[in-house]
Design a protein around this motif. Structure first.
Motif, PDB file in Angstrom:
ATOM      1  N   GLY A  78       0.805  -1.212   0.000  1.00 30.55           N
ATOM      2  CA  GLY A  78       0.000   0.000   0.000  1.00 30.55           C
ATOM      3  C   GLY A  78       0.837   1.261   0.000  1.00 30.55           C
ATOM      4  N   PHE A  79       0.213   2.389  -0.384  1.00 27.55           N
ATOM      5  CA  PHE A  79       0.957   3.635  -0.543  1.00 27.55           C
ATOM      6  C   PHE A  79       1.523   4.135   0.779  1.00 27.55           C
ATOM      7  CE2 PHE A  79       1.299   8.296  -1.147  1.00 27.55           C
ATOM      8  CZ  PHE A  79       2.245   8.272  -2.151  1.00 27.55           C
ATOM      9  N   HIS A  80       0.856   3.838   1.878  1.00 26.06           N
ATOM     10  CA  HIS A  80       1.389   4.258   3.183  1.00 26.06           C
ATOM     11  C   HIS A  80       2.759   3.629   3.413  1.00 26.06           C
ATOM     12  CE1 HIS A  80       0.922   5.874   7.274  1.00 26.06           C
ATOM     13  NE2 HIS A  80       1.552   4.786   7.676  1.00 26.06           N
ATOM     14  N   LEU A  81       2.919   2.380   3.030  1.00 24.81           N
ATOM     15  CA  LEU A  81       4.214   1.706   3.186  1.00 24.81           C
ATOM     16  C   LEU A  81       5.230   2.214   2.171  1.00 24.81           C
ATOM     17  CD1 LEU A  81       2.998  -1.963   3.775  1.00 24.81           C
ATOM     18  CD2 LEU A  81       3.987  -0.415   5.475  1.00 24.81           C
ATOM     19  N   ILE A  82       4.786   2.454   0.952  1.00 24.81           N
ATOM     20  CA  ILE A  82       5.684   2.963  -0.076  1.00 24.81           C
ATOM     21  C   ILE A  82       6.274   4.307   0.341  1.00 24.81           C
ATOM     22  CG2 ILE A  82       5.784   3.849  -2.448  1.00 24.81           C
ATOM     23  CD1 ILE A  82       3.544   1.791  -3.073  1.00 24.81           C
ATOM     24  N   SER A  83       5.468   5.112   1.041  1.00 24.25           N
ATOM     25  CA  SER A  83       5.904   6.448   1.455  1.00 24.25           C
ATOM     26  C   SER A  83       6.820   6.421   2.671  1.00 24.25           C
ATOM     27  CB  SER A  83       4.674   7.316   1.769  1.00 24.25           C
ATOM     28  OG  SER A  83       3.810   7.373   0.658  1.00 24.25           O
ATOM     29  N   ASP A  84       6.916   5.282   3.327  1.00 29.22           N
ATOM     30  CA  ASP A  84       7.751   5.169   4.523  1.00 29.22           C
ATOM     31  C   ASP A  84       9.231   5.274   4.133  1.00 29.22           C
ATOM     32  OD1 ASP A  84       9.337   3.736   6.699  1.00 29.22           O
ATOM     33  OD2 ASP A  84       7.324   3.699   7.570  1.00 29.22           O
ATOM     34  N   PRO A  85      10.036   5.986   4.917  1.00 27.58           N
ATOM     35  CA  PRO A  85      11.470   6.086   4.614  1.00 27.58           C
ATOM     36  C   PRO A  85      12.161   4.728   4.544  1.00 27.58           C
ATOM     37  CG  PRO A  85      10.848   7.733   6.248  1.00 27.58           C
ATOM     38  CD  PRO A  85       9.655   6.843   6.068  1.00 27.58           C
ATOM     39  N   ASP A  86      11.597   3.718   5.218  1.00 33.13           N
ATOM     40  CA  ASP A  86      12.196   2.389   5.226  1.00 33.13           C
ATOM     41  C   ASP A  86      11.581   1.446   4.184  1.00 33.13           C
ATOM     42  OD1 ASP A  86      13.987   2.978   7.287  1.00 33.13           O
ATOM     43  OD2 ASP A  86      12.516   2.487   8.826  1.00 33.13           O
ATOM     44  N   ALA A  87      10.862   2.004   3.219  1.00 35.38           N
ATOM     45  CA  ALA A  87      10.229   1.161   2.209  1.00 35.38           C
ATOM     46  C   ALA A  87      11.239   0.300   1.472  1.00 35.38           C
ATOM     47  CB  ALA A  87       9.464   2.029   1.213  1.00 35.38           C
ATOM     48  N   ARG A 114       9.430   5.982 -11.081  1.00 37.26           N
ATOM     49  CA  ARG A 114      10.859   5.746 -11.298  1.00 37.26           C
ATOM     50  C   ARG A 114      11.517   5.161 -10.048  1.00 37.26           C
ATOM     51  NH1 ARG A 114      11.495   7.447 -16.235  1.00 37.26           N
ATOM     52  NH2 ARG A 114      10.621   9.405 -17.025  1.00 37.26           N
ATOM     53  N   ARG A 115      11.084   5.614  -8.880  1.00 36.70           N
ATOM     54  CA  ARG A 115      11.631   5.069  -7.626  1.00 36.70           C
ATOM     55  C   ARG A 115      11.282   3.601  -7.483  1.00 36.70           C
ATOM     56  NH1 ARG A 115       8.915   5.550  -2.270  1.00 36.70           N
ATOM     57  NH2 ARG A 115      10.393   4.832  -0.666  1.00 36.70           N
ATOM     58  N   MET A 116      10.029   3.225  -7.757  1.00 30.08           N
ATOM     59  CA  MET A 116       9.617   1.837  -7.627  1.00 30.08           C
ATOM     60  C   MET A 116      10.354   0.939  -8.634  1.00 30.08           C
ATOM     61  SD  MET A 116       7.536   1.487  -5.090  1.00 30.08           S
ATOM     62  CE  MET A 116       8.638   2.658  -4.276  1.00 30.08           C
ATOM     63  N   GLU A 117      10.535   1.437  -9.837  1.00 26.86           N
ATOM     64  CA  GLU A 117      11.266   0.636 -10.826  1.00 26.86           C
ATOM     65  C   GLU A 117      12.727   0.480 -10.420  1.00 26.86           C
ATOM     66  OE1 GLU A 117      10.508   1.802 -14.901  1.00 26.86           O
ATOM     67  OE2 GLU A 117       8.817   0.412 -14.812  1.00 26.86           O
ATOM     68  N   ARG A 118      13.306   1.527  -9.853  1.00 26.55           N
ATOM     69  CA  ARG A 118      14.689   1.429  -9.391  1.00 26.55           C
ATOM     70  C   ARG A 118      14.830   0.380  -8.295  1.00 26.55           C
ATOM     71  NH1 ARG A 118      17.063   3.613  -5.094  1.00 26.55           N
ATOM     72  NH2 ARG A 118      15.348   5.073  -4.714  1.00 26.55           N
ATOM     73  N   LEU A 119      13.800   0.249  -7.459  1.00 22.45           N
ATOM     74  CA  LEU A 119      13.832  -0.719  -6.365  1.00 22.45           C
ATOM     75  C   LEU A 119      13.432  -2.124  -6.815  1.00 22.45           C
ATOM     76  CD1 LEU A 119      12.328   1.446  -3.470  1.00 22.45           C
ATOM     77  CD2 LEU A 119      14.721   0.830  -3.855  1.00 22.45           C
ATOM     78  N   GLY A 120      13.011  -2.252  -8.063  1.00 26.93           N
ATOM     79  CA  GLY A 120      12.768  -3.592  -8.612  1.00 26.93           C
ATOM     80  C   GLY A 120      11.369  -4.139  -8.429  1.00 26.93           C
ATOM     81  N   VAL A 121      10.365  -3.277  -8.212  1.00 27.03           N
ATOM     82  CA  VAL A 121       9.006  -3.793  -8.114  1.00 27.03           C
ATOM     83  C   VAL A 121       8.576  -4.353  -9.471  1.00 27.03           C
ATOM     84  CG1 VAL A 121       8.418  -2.160  -6.287  1.00 27.03           C
ATOM     85  CG2 VAL A 121       7.814  -1.635  -8.655  1.00 27.03           C
ATOM     86  N   ASP A 122       7.619  -5.262  -9.440  1.00 27.69           N
ATOM     87  CA  ASP A 122       7.234  -5.982 -10.651  1.00 27.69           C
ATOM     88  C   ASP A 122       6.031  -5.373 -11.358  1.00 27.69           C
ATOM     89  OD1 ASP A 122       8.971  -8.611 -10.346  1.00 27.69           O
ATOM     90  OD2 ASP A 122       8.177  -8.107  -8.373  1.00 27.69           O
ATOM     91  N   ALA A 123       5.163  -4.710 -10.618  1.00 25.02           N
ATOM     92  CA  ALA A 123       3.952  -4.149 -11.216  1.00 25.02           C
ATOM     93  C   ALA A 123       3.525  -2.913 -10.433  1.00 25.02           C
ATOM     94  CB  ALA A 123       2.826  -5.180 -11.234  1.00 25.02           C
ATOM     95  N   LEU A 124       2.818  -2.018 -11.121  1.00 23.02           N
ATOM     96  CA  LEU A 124       2.358  -0.767 -10.528  1.00 23.02           C
ATOM     97  C   LEU A 124       0.850  -0.643 -10.705  1.00 23.02           C
ATOM     98  CD1 LEU A 124       5.048   1.541 -12.173  1.00 23.02           C
ATOM     99  CD2 LEU A 124       5.124   0.606  -9.854  1.00 23.02           C
ATOM    100  N   SER A 125       0.175  -0.171  -9.662  1.00 21.98           N
ATOM    101  CA  SER A 125      -1.244   0.141  -9.740  1.00 21.98           C
ATOM    102  C   SER A 125      -1.394   1.655  -9.787  1.00 21.98           C
ATOM    103  CB  SER A 125      -1.997  -0.435  -8.531  1.00 21.98           C
ATOM    104  OG  SER A 125      -3.335   0.001  -8.512  1.00 21.98           O
TER     105      SER A 125
END
Length: 236
Positions: free
Chosen positions: A39-48, A80-91
């Motif tokens: 969820g976005f709350h976790l994505i926004s966490d500095p420790d995501a 771009r941040r999520m792709e850099r971290l290697g996530v597989d899919a985006l909603s």
């Protein structure tokens, strides 16, 4: 039917408040679950990055929930941040202009959009939009799939059969709002347009998205395995 392993057809939704809770939840299911929606709350966490790294190291796959982002600079930054971290899919949030921009930003990830939230009843949707639900979901799915070349949609199983009849099977369909006698949620539940696990796949789901019935259970690992076994029985 798409060649997807049975154990990968379940996506476990992580919508908890902290990365620490999410890491504990992942530890409880990592030997069985493959896909996790963060969820976005976790994505926004500095420790995501710590959470995403732990899931990826264990061989997990991640659907990153960016649907609450509506502005282009923030969307580009987070994609771009999520792709850099290697996530597989985006909603991504459903809006024509947002879909178009997200498709240009996302290079490596699959991209899906929730066309109508399952927390809304059909009556609420028709009152708010002035459009019949069936016509609305088909129009939105067509926009995402044929106009914007999205990988797929997130949609209630109640409308998925119609979407499949209109648009076919050459896209991914993820169904949230799974509730039945074996997946009852004991606390207050905001899901309105729900279907059973069997109905979701009968109506054309490729994946089901299930959160609290798993993460709030006493033994999440057992629930994951039970769901995976049910999925295999339905699809064999």
């Amino acid at each position: 039917m798409k060649n997807i392993p049975f154990n990968e057809r379940l996506i476990v939704a992580f919508d908890m408040e902290s990365v620490e809770e999410a890491l504990e939840a992942w530890a409880n299911i990592r030997s069985d679950a493959v896909w996790v929606k963060i969820g976005f709350h976790l994505i926004s966490d500095p420790d995501a990055e710590t959470l995403i790294g732990a899931i990826k190291r264990d061989g997990g796959k991640i659907l990153s929930d960016l649907k609450s982002i509506r502005t282009f600079p923030a969307l580009e930054q987070n994609v771009r941040r999520m792709e850099r971290l290697g996530v597989d899919a985006l909603s991504i949030h459903y809006a024509r202009e947002v879909l178009a921009m997200a498709r240009t930003y996302a290079v490596a990830s699959s991209v899906v959009t929730p066309i109508l939230l399952t927390s809304m009843s059909r009556e609420d949707i028709e009152r708010d939009t002035g459009t019949a639900v069936d016509a609305l979901v088909v129009d939105r799915a067509r926009t995402a799939i044929t106009e914007q070349n999205f990988t797929g949609v997130i949609t209630s199983g109640q409308e998925l059969k119609l979407i499949r009849e209109e648009l076919g099977y050459d896209f991914v369909a993820i169904v949230p709002g799974i509730r039945d006698d074996e997946l009852a949620f004991r606390s207050a539940d905001d899901q309105k347009r729900t279907v059973s696990l069997e109905s979701a796949f009968t109506n054309g789901a490729d994946y089901v998205l299930i959160g609290r019935p798993i993460t709030s259970s006493d033994n999440p690992g057992n629930v994951v395995r039970a769901i995976q076994k049910r999925i295999e029985k339905i699809l064999v």
